[in-house]
Design an enzyme around this catalytic site. Sequence first.
Site, mmCIF file in Angstrom:
data_model
loop_
_atom_site.group_PDB
_atom_site.id
_atom_site.type_symbol
_atom_site.label_atom_id
_atom_site.label_comp_id
_atom_site.label_asym_id
_atom_site.label_seq_id
_atom_site.Cartn_x
_atom_site.Cartn_y
_atom_site.Cartn_z
ATOM 1 N N ASP A 113 21.952 8.499 -12.970
ATOM 2 C CA ASP A 113 21.878 7.374 -12.024
ATOM 3 C C ASP A 113 22.042 6.035 -12.742
ATOM 4 O OD1 ASP A 113 21.696 8.228 -9.409
ATOM 5 O OD2 ASP A 113 19.523 8.516 -9.469
ATOM 6 N N GLN A 150 15.153 11.214 -7.024
ATOM 7 C CA GLN A 150 15.544 10.620 -5.745
ATOM 8 C C GLN A 150 14.528 9.557 -5.318
ATOM 9 O OE1 GLN A 150 18.455 11.466 -4.058
ATOM 10 N NE2 GLN A 150 17.947 9.732 -2.759
ATOM 11 N N LYS A 157 24.072 16.054 -2.374
ATOM 12 C CA LYS A 157 24.288 16.175 -3.823
ATOM 13 C C LYS A 157 24.343 17.650 -4.227
ATOM 14 C CE LYS A 157 22.196 11.698 -4.642
ATOM 15 N NZ LYS A 157 21.029 10.900 -4.968
#
Length: 288
Positions: A119, A96, A51
């Site tokens: 997300d 994460q 990322k």
Amino acid sequence: MLILDGTSLAAKFKGKIEDEVNALIKKGTTPSLHILLANADDASAIYVRNKLNTCEKLSIRAKLHKFNPESITQEDILQKISLLNVDENVHGILCQLPLPKHINADMVAAAIAPKKDVDCFNPFNIGQLFNEETLLEPCTPKAIIALLHHYQIDLTGKRVVIIGRSKIVGKPLALMLLRKQNNATVTVCHSRSKNLKEICLSADVLIPALGKANFLNEDYIKPEAVVVDVGISKIRVGDKNKTCGDVDFNRVKDLVFAISKVPGGVGPMTIHMLIDNLVKTTKMQTQK
Ligand code: NAD
């Protein structure tokens, strides 16, 4: 047999994203992504590095906030998120997964401001998936649908079987496939489902997301079916690690109409969907 090639689609999509990021930079805003990492998992470290590298290549600002998995408290992470939520130089926040067991992942997802939730895990944004259209969609389901649309796989009235009911893949994907733009007839299977083989054999489109290497073979696949393999597992072949999906590709390749490979299928698209969400959250926060 058609290969649903996520690598070449991702390369095309990257050009579009690059243009959008450059347009924002020209107007005076560089998109900025903040990643919280609170585990010592090797796979997470690789995902986070990918990322950060993608952001760097696209001239996006990205910052990693690392926490000690053992000493981190719920309060620490929530406090960091509230600071990022009100910082107008931060356009996207993600945490994460997995989080350490003593941290409540649902509370963390709920704490991220919906307008910065790249997300799409915040309950407000998840709830929006019930609507026909939304600005933000979770990255993996979005990548799966983008792959199917790109290859013009018509889902109208088709029986789509998803294996896996996780919050990040199976459940949101089911909602998105039910939308009128897709019109699929959706079945979701999970570890307690009975007659998995029979259900899979009825699928026009099969989307396994179990995380079990080569779990599905020709006994599970209807001839001429479309298969989008989401699973990613590492297996040992000789003295090397090999990445493979939930489907035993070699055993089904002559049976299917189309199939995605692992690696090279859904994975390469997923990261671009994250950046696409970041572009959207940046626009949302900067365009008056
Ligand atoms: P998860 O562990 O949260 O969910 C796995 C699901 O599979 C569960 O719902 C479980 O009920 C189901 N399952 C397990 N064994 C089963 C069985 N024998 N029969 C039927 N169902 C069974 O995993 P996840 O986070 O949803 O990820 C699933 C897989 O997809 C993993 O391999 C992960 O690495 C991969 N993944 C890939 C991408 C990508 O970008 N390509 C993104 C996210 C996840």
